[in-house]
Design a protein around this motif. Structure first.
Motif, PDB file in Angstrom:
ATOM      1  N   ASP A   9      39.280  37.045  32.881  1.00 14.99           N
ATOM      2  CA  ASP A   9      38.869  37.672  31.619  1.00 14.99           C
ATOM      3  C   ASP A   9      37.416  38.128  31.674  1.00 14.99           C
ATOM      4  OD1 ASP A   9      41.357  37.367  30.575  1.00 14.99           O
ATOM      5  OD2 ASP A   9      40.793  35.993  28.959  1.00 14.99           O
ATOM      6  N   LYS A  10      36.562  37.290  32.206  1.00 12.60           N
ATOM      7  CA  LYS A  10      35.127  37.636  32.293  1.00 12.60           C
ATOM      8  C   LYS A  10      34.929  38.859  33.188  1.00 12.60           C
ATOM      9  CE  LYS A  10      32.514  35.310  35.053  1.00 12.60           C
ATOM     10  NZ  LYS A  10      31.828  34.172  35.728  1.00 12.60           N
ATOM     11  N   LYS A  66      42.562  26.893  34.631  1.00 13.88           N
ATOM     12  CA  LYS A  66      41.830  27.482  33.499  1.00 13.88           C
ATOM     13  C   LYS A  66      40.635  28.304  33.982  1.00 13.88           C
ATOM     14  CE  LYS A  66      40.113  26.642  28.849  1.00 13.88           C
ATOM     15  NZ  LYS A  66      40.963  27.710  28.300  1.00 13.88           N
ATOM     16  N   THR A  67      39.960  27.812  35.003  1.00 14.27           N
ATOM     17  CA  THR A  67      38.820  28.562  35.556  1.00 14.27           C
ATOM     18  C   THR A  67      39.289  29.887  36.145  1.00 14.27           C
ATOM     19  OG1 THR A  67      37.651  26.506  36.051  1.00 14.27           O
ATOM     20  CG2 THR A  67      36.934  28.471  37.232  1.00 14.27           C
ATOM     21  N   ASP A  74      43.132  34.216  29.598  1.00 16.36           N
ATOM     22  CA  ASP A  74      42.742  32.878  29.168  1.00 16.36           C
ATOM     23  C   ASP A  74      43.489  32.482  27.895  1.00 16.36           C
ATOM     24  OD1 ASP A  74      41.502  30.461  28.898  1.00 16.36           O
ATOM     25  OD2 ASP A  74      39.587  31.259  28.191  1.00 16.36           O
ATOM     26  N   SER A  75      44.778  32.170  28.081  1.00 21.00           N
ATOM     27  CA  SER A  75      45.620  31.779  26.943  1.00 21.00           C
ATOM     28  C   SER A  75      46.380  30.511  27.294  1.00 21.00           C
ATOM     29  CB  SER A  75      46.620  32.892  26.608  1.00 21.00           C
ATOM     30  OG  SER A  75      47.649  32.947  27.591  1.00 21.00           O
ATOM     31  N   GLN A 116      39.899  32.158  33.160  1.00 16.39           N
ATOM     32  CA  GLN A 116      38.634  32.522  32.513  1.00 16.39           C
ATOM     33  C   GLN A 116      37.862  33.533  33.358  1.00 16.39           C
ATOM     34  OE1 GLN A 116      36.924  28.609  31.957  1.00 16.39           O
ATOM     35  NE2 GLN A 116      37.447  28.578  29.769  1.00 16.39           N
ATOM     36  N   ASN A 117      37.869  33.326  34.665  1.00 13.08           N
ATOM     37  CA  ASN A 117      37.168  34.258  35.556  1.00 13.08           C
ATOM     38  C   ASN A 117      37.765  35.653  35.475  1.00 13.08           C
ATOM     39  OD1 ASN A 117      35.362  32.369  36.473  1.00 13.08           O
ATOM     40  ND2 ASN A 117      36.455  31.920  38.376  1.00 13.08           N
TER      41      ASN A 117
END
Length: 415
Positions: free
Chosen positions: A405-406, A398-399, A224-225, A402-403
């Motif tokens: 990384d999570k 972006k999602t 997520d960068s 983010q997913n």
């Protein structure tokens, strides 16, 4: 099925890693009682994931040569399913002494103590390409000797290129040029780029923008960068504008097939495409050029395996000598000729490219290549990432990041 993808292996890998995890919670892989060294002649058991009869014979011949000159014996067995068989034998406490380890599986084995970290004992370890040494390092230790490697490059169908009215001046060296050239191709009614729909192809764009999915030490997810987001947004633009298409959109199992069938003017594949084109599409003329550089510079992905040695082997010293023989420069050139792989040693680069000038672009890619995600317990995380990438045209980049990384944080934080 596309070379260098992990679909079938990933399923087996989940079971194998579960077995490894349960074994690691017990007595561990390297208790001194089981691993007492035998100094006499070794009877090495070697398990390989063979690409076919040519590779099996090449490794068996090399092993027999080593055995006869060293006074040891070496039995080479090609696995039916390397990931599954290796996982089961490691978990069961009866592993082979030496075995192929794919870069995408390496951290799973290293993290539970299944591998002997012998790499730093190799006298000439600096001769292996730095990007490959990084791929097989864990917790600051070089665990195993890279066996060979592949990288990605851009393939161009020269007949379709000319048909679109393009010349050498149109060969793209930047993202902007890739867009411009692709638009010219589309204007002539052709698909510009067949692009594989997983991280094993799209990931190259992240590297070209100076990003990647994980920190260098493999401890922290970094998807997520802003750099990764810009890269995925660029790929999404190629897809939504029809400049690039996934293989399934072109009725193909992988992008090399779409390229061979003439359904796209360009594709992004590794040096394995040479064999596929010779076998399946021998009349297609094409050339290979470096992948276009992004705002962060040149970037590609590398795919590699190492010679792993079991932490439980009773013949570690002899196993290291065996690996040194298998990775000697001349032996690597012999393997290259027999199997079509690229040597992992820099010292034989010029000899290899002289004999295989068409592979020079792939060899040169080692200087700016990124290896696979180097962290354990990432199978389901990476599968979820690929699912997100497969829906990228209609999804939110972006999602997707983010997913990752999570999910990665959850996987790495678990016991």
């Amino acid at each position: 099925m596309a070379p260098r993808t992990l679909t079938r292996a990933a399923v087996a890998g989940l079971a194998a890693v579960a077995l490894l995890g349960s074994a690691a919670c017990g007595s561990g892989f390297d208790d001194s009682g089981d691993a007492a060294q035998s100094s006499g002649p070794a009877n090495l058991q070697i398990l390989i994931g063979s690409s076919g009869d040519a590779e099996t014979k090449a490794v068996q011949d090399a092993a027999a040569k080593w055995a006869s000159s060293s006074g040891n014996s070496a039995t080479v067995t090609p696995a039916q399913d390397l990931t599954q068989q290796l996982g089961q034998s490691l978990a069961g406490g009866t592993p082979p002494d030496v075995f192929y380890v794919d870069a995408a599986r390496f951290a799973d084995y290293a993290s539970v103590g299944a591998l002997e970290p012998y790499g730093d004992k190799l006298a000439d370890k600096g001769d292996f390409y730095e990007s490959l040494r990084m791929t097989f390092s864990y917790d600051g230790k070089l665990y195993c000797a890279p066996k060979d490697f592949s990288t990605l490059a851009l393939q161009i169908n020269t007949d379709l290129w000319a048909k679109a009215g393009l010349t050498d001046a149109d060969v793209p060296t930047t993202w902007d040029q890739l867009t411009t050239t692709a638009q010219k191709i589309k204007a002539k009614g052709q698909v510009a780029l067949a692009l594989g729909d997983t991280r094993d192809r799209i990931g190259a764009f992240l590297v070209q923008n100076g990003g990647w999915l994980m920190s260098e030490d493999g401890k922290q997810p970094t998807a997520d960068s802003a750099k990764n987001l810009a890269a995925l947004e660029y790929v999404k633009t190629l897809l939504t504008s029809g400049l690039a298409k996934y293989p399934k959109q072109l009725d193909s199992g992988w992008s090399g097939e779409a390229f061979g069938k003439g359904k796209a003017v360009m594709t992004i594949e590794g040096n394995w495409i040479k064999g596929a084109m010779q076998n399946d599409f021998p009349n297609v003329k094409y050339k290979v050029v470096p992948l276009p550089a992004g705002p962060g510079g040149q970037g590609t992905l590398s795919f590699t395996q190492c010679w792993g040695i079991a932490a439980k082997s009773k013949y570690k010293d002899q196993a290291i000598k065996f690996v040194e023989a298998m990775t000697a420069g001349e032996q690597q050139l012999t393997f290259a000729k027999a199997v079509g792989v690229m040597p992992s040693r820099q010292s034989v680069r010029d000899q290899y490219t002289a004999a295989n000038p068409g592979d020079k672009v792939f060899i040169d890619g080692a200087a700016y290549a990124q290896g696979p995600v180097n962290a354990p317990k990432m199978d389901s995380v990476l599968k979820d990432l690929d699912t997100g990438l497969q829906g990228l045209a209609n999804g939110d980049p972006k999602t997707v990041l983010q997913n990752f990384d999570k999910n990665a944080k959850a996987a790495l934080g678990g016991s």
